[in-house]
Design an enzyme around this catalytic site. Structure first.
Site, short mmCIF file in Angstrom:
data_model
loop_
_atom_site.label_atom_id
_atom_site.label_comp_id
_atom_site.label_asym_id
_atom_site.label_seq_id
_atom_site.Cartn_x
_atom_site.Cartn_y
_atom_site.Cartn_z
N THR A 33 -9.72 14.01 40.86
CA THR A 33 -10.62 14.75 41.67
C THR A 33 -11.93 13.97 41.96
O THR A 33 -12.58 13.35 41.15
CB THR A 33 -11.16 16.04 40.95
OG1 THR A 33 -11.81 15.60 39.57
CG2 THR A 33 -9.88 16.88 40.50
N ASN A 35 -15.48 13.86 42.29
CA ASN A 35 -16.75 14.82 41.79
C ASN A 35 -17.62 14.31 42.91
O ASN A 35 -18.04 13.31 43.38
CB ASN A 35 -17.07 14.13 40.50
CG ASN A 35 -15.90 14.75 39.48
OD1 ASN A 35 -14.89 14.79 39.58
ND2 ASN A 35 -16.56 15.36 38.37
N GLU A 111 -15.52 19.55 42.12
CA GLU A 111 -14.49 18.43 42.39
C GLU A 111 -13.46 18.76 43.18
O GLU A 111 -12.84 19.75 43.27
CB GLU A 111 -13.94 18.29 40.92
CG GLU A 111 -14.65 18.39 39.74
CD GLU A 111 -13.87 18.47 38.45
OE1 GLU A 111 -12.59 18.14 38.58
OE2 GLU A 111 -14.45 18.91 37.49
N1 RBF Z 1 -10.63 23.73 34.64
C1 RBF Z 1 -10.67 24.89 34.28
O1 RBF Z 1 -11.21 24.82 32.96
N2 RBF Z 1 -10.12 25.94 34.57
C2 RBF Z 1 -9.51 26.14 35.74
O2 RBF Z 1 -9.16 27.17 36.27
C3 RBF Z 1 -9.41 25.22 36.56
N3 RBF Z 1 -8.97 25.26 37.93
C4 RBF Z 1 -8.99 24.11 38.57
C5 RBF Z 1 -8.33 24.01 39.88
C6 RBF Z 1 -8.25 22.92 40.96
C7 RBF Z 1 -7.97 23.34 42.19
C8 RBF Z 1 -8.88 21.88 40.38
C9 RBF Z 1 -8.86 20.73 41.16
C10 RBF Z 1 -9.37 21.53 39.21
C11 RBF Z 1 -9.44 22.80 38.12
N4 RBF Z 1 -10.22 22.77 36.93
C12 RBF Z 1 -10.18 24.04 36.04
C13 RBF Z 1 -10.95 21.69 36.73
C14 RBF Z 1 -10.03 20.56 35.74
O3 RBF Z 1 -10.45 20.79 34.56
C15 RBF Z 1 -10.89 19.19 36.19
O4 RBF Z 1 -10.68 18.91 37.30
C16 RBF Z 1 -10.57 18.10 35.05
O5 RBF Z 1 -11.18 18.34 33.91
C17 RBF Z 1 -10.95 16.86 35.56
O6 RBF Z 1 -12.28 16.86 35.83
P1 ADP Z 2 -13.95 11.44 37.49
O1 ADP Z 2 -13.98 12.36 36.11
O2 ADP Z 2 -14.57 10.11 37.42
O3 ADP Z 2 -14.16 12.16 38.83
P2 ADP Z 2 -10.71 11.47 38.11
O4 ADP Z 2 -9.80 10.99 37.18
O5 ADP Z 2 -11.18 12.88 38.53
O6 ADP Z 2 -12.36 10.75 37.37
O7 ADP Z 2 -10.75 10.34 39.11
C1 ADP Z 2 -11.46 10.60 40.24
C2 ADP Z 2 -11.51 9.60 41.29
O8 ADP Z 2 -9.86 9.13 41.66
C3 ADP Z 2 -12.21 9.99 42.52
O9 ADP Z 2 -13.45 9.69 42.44
C4 ADP Z 2 -11.35 9.12 43.63
O10 ADP Z 2 -12.17 7.78 43.63
C5 ADP Z 2 -10.06 8.64 43.16
N1 ADP Z 2 -9.22 9.25 43.86
C6 ADP Z 2 -7.89 8.78 43.88
N2 ADP Z 2 -7.02 9.79 44.66
C7 ADP Z 2 -7.55 11.05 44.69
C8 ADP Z 2 -7.23 12.24 45.55
N3 ADP Z 2 -5.97 12.65 45.91
N4 ADP Z 2 -8.50 13.34 45.38
C9 ADP Z 2 -9.44 12.99 44.73
N5 ADP Z 2 -9.79 11.62 44.23
C10 ADP Z 2 -8.88 10.81 44.32
MG MG Z 3 -12.98 13.97 38.95
#
Ligand code: RBF
Ligand code: ADP
Ligand code: MG
Length: 178
Positions: A33, A35, A111
């Site tokens: 994701t 951020n 995110e």
């Molecule tokens: N985290 C949660 O704790 N509960 C959720 O319901 C939840 N839903 C998510 C839905 C989407 C589409 C995405 C992209 C993330 C979600 N997350 C949720 C966040 C997830 O915990 C987070 O992306 C990771 O911890 C990485 O930062």
């Molecule tokens: P962080 O906690 O640092 O956001 P993540 O594991 O969520 O770590 O990784 C996120 C990074 O991965 C983003 O900042 C981006 O640079 C990269 N990335 C690669 N593919 C994707 C994607 N499909 N969607 C979002 N971020 C992506």
């Molecule tokens: Mg992230």
């Protein structure tokens, strides 16, 4: 999900920068994701949303491009490795705003998971996001697998919701124009 047109408060459009988080997205969930500073979406309640997103490289600033985020050293490339079919291209996205109850975060996060397989990360690049609809509230789960399954369902909901003429037209909200 909803009607033929986005209803108020949508669309919510932001133009901001990809920051670093805990690094769990890719490593623990296999769902990276991008951020963004949560303050830029403070008008929205915590929850899961869908819409469009586009990323665009930035000129690298002169200050250091390595930063420490939650004990991890993150190297910012400002999107310089984005390919021509990635940089500025509009993709569907799902996003989560809130405290990630499964992980019990103390800080609010926003995110964006972009529905495209990128060849490299793009920390520090410009990102435009158009939030077009709400999917659900954030939940806690008994296992990581259940969280991942719900995110897979969110992705299907997003793809189906965005595949409507009035939503496809709104791709232009995140266009990077030369
Ligand atoms: N985290 C949660 O704790 N509960 C959720 O319901 C939840 N839903 C998510 C839905 C989407 C589409 C995405 C992209 C993330 C979600 N997350 C949720 C966040 C997830 O915990 C987070 O992306 C990771 O911890 C990485 O930062
Ligand atoms: P962080 O906690 O640092 O956001 P993540 O594991 O969520 O770590 O990784 C996120 C990074 O991965 C983003 O900042 C981006 O640079 C990269 N990335 C690669 N593919 C994707 C994607 N499909 N969607 C979002 N971020 C992506
Ligand atoms: Mg992230």
């Amino acid at each position: 999900m909803g009607g033929d047109m986005p209803a108020a408060p949508f669309p919510v459009v932001v133009d901001t920068t990809v920051t670093a988080g805990f690094g769990r997205g890719s490593s623990e969930l296999g769902i990276p994701t991008a951020n963004i500073p949560p303050g830029v979406l403070s008008s929205l309640d915590a929850g899961v949303y869908y819409g469009w997103a586009a990323v665009h490289h930035r000129e690298a600033p002169s200050e250091a491009d390595v930063c420490l985020s939650h004990g991890r050293e993150i190297s910012f490339n400002f999107g310089r490795n984005l390919l021509s079919d990635e940089d500025g291209i509009v993709f569907p996205m799902v996003m989560s705003i809130g405290w990630n109850p499964y992980f019990g975060n103390k800080e609010k996060s926003a995110e964006v998971h972009i529905l495209h397989k990128f060849t490299d990360n793009f920390y520090g690049c410009a990102i435009k996001v158009a939030v077009l609809g709400f999917i659900r509230a954030e939940q806690s789960y008994n296992s990581l697998d259940e969280l991942i399954q719900d995110i897979q369902t969110d992705i299907l909901v997003a793809e189906r919701s965005l595949d409507r003429p009035a939503y496809i037209e709104l791709k232009e909200l995140v266009a990077f124009k030369p």
